[in-house]
Design a protein around this motif. Sequence first.
Motif, short mmCIF file in Angstrom:
data_model
loop_
_atom_site.label_atom_id
_atom_site.label_comp_id
_atom_site.label_asym_id
_atom_site.label_seq_id
_atom_site.Cartn_x
_atom_site.Cartn_y
_atom_site.Cartn_z
N GLY A 2 -4.67 16.22 -3.71
CA GLY A 2 -4.56 15.39 -2.63
C GLY A 2 -5.76 14.22 -2.70
N ASN A 3 -7.01 14.77 -3.25
CA ASN A 3 -8.01 13.86 -3.47
C ASN A 3 -7.73 12.92 -4.52
N GLU A 4 -7.16 13.44 -5.63
CA GLU A 4 -6.78 12.58 -6.77
C GLU A 4 -5.77 11.43 -6.50
N VAL A 5 -4.87 11.82 -5.54
CA VAL A 5 -3.90 10.91 -5.03
C VAL A 5 -4.52 9.91 -4.41
N LEU A 6 -5.55 10.37 -3.35
CA LEU A 6 -6.15 9.41 -2.42
C LEU A 6 -7.00 8.41 -3.46
N ALA A 7 -7.67 8.69 -4.34
CA ALA A 7 -8.59 7.91 -5.13
C ALA A 7 -7.72 7.07 -5.87
N ALA A 8 -6.55 7.57 -6.42
CA ALA A 8 -5.74 6.63 -7.40
C ALA A 8 -5.26 5.38 -6.36
N ALA A 9 -4.85 5.85 -5.23
CA ALA A 9 -3.95 4.74 -4.30
C ALA A 9 -5.02 3.72 -3.78
N ARG A 10 -6.31 4.33 -3.34
CA ARG A 10 -7.52 3.37 -3.02
C ARG A 10 -7.74 2.58 -3.94
N ALA A 11 -8.02 2.98 -5.12
CA ALA A 11 -8.17 2.11 -6.32
C ALA A 11 -7.25 1.00 -6.71
N ALA A 12 -5.92 1.16 -6.76
CA ALA A 12 -5.03 0.45 -7.14
C ALA A 12 -5.05 -0.54 -5.72
N ALA A 13 -5.16 -0.10 -4.62
CA ALA A 13 -5.38 -1.06 -3.52
C ALA A 13 -6.49 -2.17 -3.69
N ALA A 14 -7.52 -1.48 -4.03
CA ALA A 14 -8.71 -2.46 -4.12
C ALA A 14 -8.62 -3.31 -5.32
N ALA A 15 -7.87 -3.10 -6.30
CA ALA A 15 -7.65 -4.09 -7.41
C ALA A 15 -6.87 -5.18 -7.07
N GLU A 16 -5.87 -4.85 -5.75
CA GLU A 16 -4.87 -6.12 -5.49
C GLU A 16 -5.44 -6.60 -4.21
N GLY A 17 -6.87 -6.32 -3.91
CA GLY A 17 -7.43 -7.00 -2.60
C GLY A 17 -6.95 -6.65 -1.34
N ILE A 18 -6.30 -5.28 -1.32
CA ILE A 18 -5.81 -4.62 -0.19
C ILE A 18 -6.71 -4.04 0.89
N ASP A 19 -7.15 -4.39 2.07
CA ASP A 19 -7.94 -3.66 2.90
C ASP A 19 -7.32 -2.82 3.78
N GLY A 20 -7.31 -1.34 3.28
CA GLY A 20 -6.73 -0.37 4.38
C GLY A 20 -7.15 0.89 3.94
N GLU A 21 -6.55 1.90 4.63
CA GLU A 21 -6.96 3.32 4.53
C GLU A 21 -5.51 4.23 4.41
N VAL A 22 -5.64 5.25 3.59
CA VAL A 22 -4.54 5.95 3.26
C VAL A 22 -4.91 7.34 3.93
N TYR A 23 -3.88 7.91 4.82
CA TYR A 23 -4.27 9.27 5.37
C TYR A 23 -3.01 9.92 5.58
N SER A 24 -2.41 10.19 4.48
CA SER A 24 -1.04 10.97 4.54
C SER A 24 -1.47 12.28 4.40
N HIS A 25 -0.22 13.10 4.68
CA HIS A 25 -0.15 14.68 4.99
C HIS A 25 1.23 15.20 4.79
N LEU A 83 0.74 -1.04 0.14
CA LEU A 83 -0.10 -0.15 -0.12
C LEU A 83 0.88 1.19 0.07
N GLN A 84 2.08 1.10 0.68
CA GLN A 84 3.11 2.38 0.57
C GLN A 84 3.25 2.43 -0.69
N ASP A 85 3.65 1.58 -1.41
CA ASP A 85 4.25 1.51 -2.91
C ASP A 85 3.30 2.27 -3.83
N LEU A 86 2.14 1.90 -3.56
CA LEU A 86 0.73 2.18 -4.36
C LEU A 86 0.58 3.68 -4.16
#
Length: 434
Positions: free
Chosen positions: A328-351, A314-317
């Motif tokens: 920031g919203n576009e980065v969040l959406a892209a990371a979460r979509a990539a994670a979902a495609a790989e079956g990773i259950d998690g949250e991103v909340y970077s700053h 998830l860090q790499d994605l």
Amino acid sequence: MSLVAPDPTRTVPLPLREQADVRDRWLTQRLLDVLPGLMDRCGIDLWIVAGRECNEDPVLRTLLPATWLSARRRTILVLHRSDDGVTPAAISRYPVGQFVAAWDPGSSGAGGDGDQQWAEVRRFVEQADPRRIGVDVSADFAHADGLSHTEHRLLVDALGPWAGRVVSAEQLAVGWLETRLPEEIAALHALNRLARDVIAEAFSSPVVTAGTTTALDVAWWIRQRLHDLGVEPWFQPSVLIQRAGVPLAEERGTLLPAVPYDAVIEPGDLLHCDVGLTCLGLRTDNQHNAYVLRPQERSAPDGLRAAMRAAHRLQDLTVAALVPGRTGNEVLAAARAAAAAEGIDGEVYSHPVGYHGHGAGPAIGQWDEQDRLPGAGDYPVHPDTVYALELAVRHPVPEWGGQCVRLGLEEGLALTGDGARFLGERQTEFLLIG
């Protein structure tokens, strides 16, 4: 911390006097090399930053000399963009470091200091004849909303007809706060390395005795250790326990660890810490994890190690999604979509992180908000910035009867023209206690 050593990852604490010299040198370089481009980007040719002692604008604190621990009386700084660069001037009763003194409090004039000071602001503006005058007011960024109600009223009254040229300096203030010099990034690399070393020391047998030491004991040990090293925390360090047989509990729609924060640490526990330190006017924010070995164990269970691998992925994605120009919203959406495609259950909340731990710049999710953040989430990513890459995954652990753990990681990350780079190196394996 040594900033002159060939290897910036090695740290040796600097005396405070030397730290002040470094900070003042950085400020001079930032005024010369960073600020002109930011003012051009934002279309502001005069920036007025004002504040009073005990109520300083967050931006004002970053413009003061290192020996000024606060404003003095009313401190007004004006930064004028011209063909020759940026002229930093101080309309203040006392000299302000490398700022040109633009007011002589001893000169004749009616009224008290305040009247003369604001009259001098008006005179400076008339001579500069700016097209747009930036002031620190913002609905979306607290960092850029430091001009108090009273100071705003007095400034507008003093400017008279020039008040019509006043605009929000939000973009300029955020740009100033988030942009880092190469030397600042090198220092943050060293500070993140220091934070990693302190965490490794805290999560070790000399500090943790299973069956005796509590998570709260370790948190206070970390705070004391940072203090003894001369790098104060900017928040109280925390240590959390996850344990087989104590499942995660729901809080505000998210599953979080449920073992009490003051519980005694036992063999087989998963430990997590959140630590942030302050030095040279810069801040870090790190989260690492440890495992307390049971008798005969030599490593963490395979299920926990699989969770660590998922968190690394998830860090790499997220790093791959952190592209300059995206919000920031576009980065969040892209990371979460990539994670979902790989079956990773998690949250991103970077700053962002820099002058402030939760710094100015694009917000990339929050632990309890994973859809879209208005305002700060719509701010774009820029190069020469630093982030706390903060996220968590939920992962089942077969050795714990399929119970899920929530594995959180947080690492410093610099984004420059050469790409993204972890600061202080990221945690790749569990720290082992026992």
